[in-house]
Enzyme design. Sequence first.
Site, mmCIF file in Angstrom:
data_model
loop_
_atom_site.group_PDB
_atom_site.id
_atom_site.type_symbol
_atom_site.label_atom_id
_atom_site.label_comp_id
_atom_site.label_asym_id
_atom_site.label_seq_id
_atom_site.Cartn_x
_atom_site.Cartn_y
_atom_site.Cartn_z
ATOM 1 N N PHE A 29 0.848 -1.183 0.000
ATOM 2 C CA PHE A 29 0.000 0.000 0.000
ATOM 3 C C PHE A 29 0.886 1.235 0.000
ATOM 4 O O PHE A 29 2.071 1.176 0.310
ATOM 5 C CB PHE A 29 -0.956 -0.002 1.205
ATOM 6 C CG PHE A 29 -0.284 -0.210 2.525
ATOM 7 C CD1 PHE A 29 0.160 0.867 3.278
ATOM 8 C CD2 PHE A 29 -0.083 -1.490 3.018
ATOM 9 C CE1 PHE A 29 0.785 0.670 4.504
ATOM 10 C CE2 PHE A 29 0.532 -1.701 4.243
ATOM 11 C CZ PHE A 29 0.970 -0.617 4.989
ATOM 12 N N TYR A 30 0.274 2.333 -0.369
ATOM 13 C CA TYR A 30 0.995 3.591 -0.488
ATOM 14 C C TYR A 30 0.616 4.524 0.647
ATOM 15 O O TYR A 30 -0.551 4.635 1.017
ATOM 16 C CB TYR A 30 0.715 4.236 -1.851
ATOM 17 C CG TYR A 30 1.432 3.466 -2.927
ATOM 18 C CD1 TYR A 30 2.677 3.870 -3.361
ATOM 19 C CD2 TYR A 30 0.904 2.279 -3.425
ATOM 20 C CE1 TYR A 30 3.375 3.127 -4.301
ATOM 21 C CE2 TYR A 30 1.601 1.532 -4.351
ATOM 22 C CZ TYR A 30 2.837 1.960 -4.782
ATOM 23 O OH TYR A 30 3.542 1.212 -5.687
ATOM 24 N N LEU A 31 1.631 5.195 1.179
ATOM 25 C CA LEU A 31 1.423 6.207 2.208
ATOM 26 C C LEU A 31 1.391 7.595 1.578
ATOM 27 O O LEU A 31 0.818 8.518 2.145
ATOM 28 C CB LEU A 31 2.516 6.121 3.268
ATOM 29 C CG LEU A 31 2.560 4.783 4.010
ATOM 30 C CD1 LEU A 31 3.787 4.701 4.908
ATOM 31 C CD2 LEU A 31 1.284 4.574 4.815
ATOM 32 N N VAL A 82 -3.269 5.297 1.297
ATOM 33 C CA VAL A 82 -4.064 6.061 0.348
ATOM 34 C C VAL A 82 -4.412 5.094 -0.791
ATOM 35 O O VAL A 82 -3.586 4.318 -1.238
ATOM 36 C CB VAL A 82 -3.307 7.305 -0.183
ATOM 37 C CG1 VAL A 82 -3.090 8.301 0.930
ATOM 38 C CG2 VAL A 82 -1.983 6.938 -0.819
#
Length: 157
Positions: A29-31, A82
């Site tokens: 996942f992306y921060l 996000v």
Amino acid sequence: MAKEIERKFLVRGQEWRSLVEDRIRIRQFYLASSPGRSVRLRISNDRVATLTLKFGSRGRERDEFEYEVPLDDAREMQDQAVGRVIEKTRHHVSHRGYLYEVDVFSGDLSGLVIAELETPDDVPAAELPAWLGREVTGDPRYYNASLALGDAPEAVA
């Protein structure tokens, strides 16, 4: 810092499956993500967590920094993701001395299969495996950040 030199291809057929040498279950996942930069967390086989920072948008080549982080911290940070959490199984397949990483996506991206080849060599088309389909290197729709933050590309639909 490492330079990431990568080519991406859609995969056709199932021939590659008989050549698989190893499998890794990945949740990532992306921060943060913006044009030319991203901050990603990846959990592999529910045992190791890696924070990756990528900079640049020059097609095949980008600057990449990776750091191992405590697994419990990574799990907690997933709440700050996000976009969608990407789940996939990465298969290692060797062909003519090169390692191809074939990602089979699940969940919202089920049906998408992408092969990546990381090498500074310019491998000619005649030496690529027959099970590779269209090259999508440099097509931002197939970047992992785009897969997490945007609509599913046509290969999924």
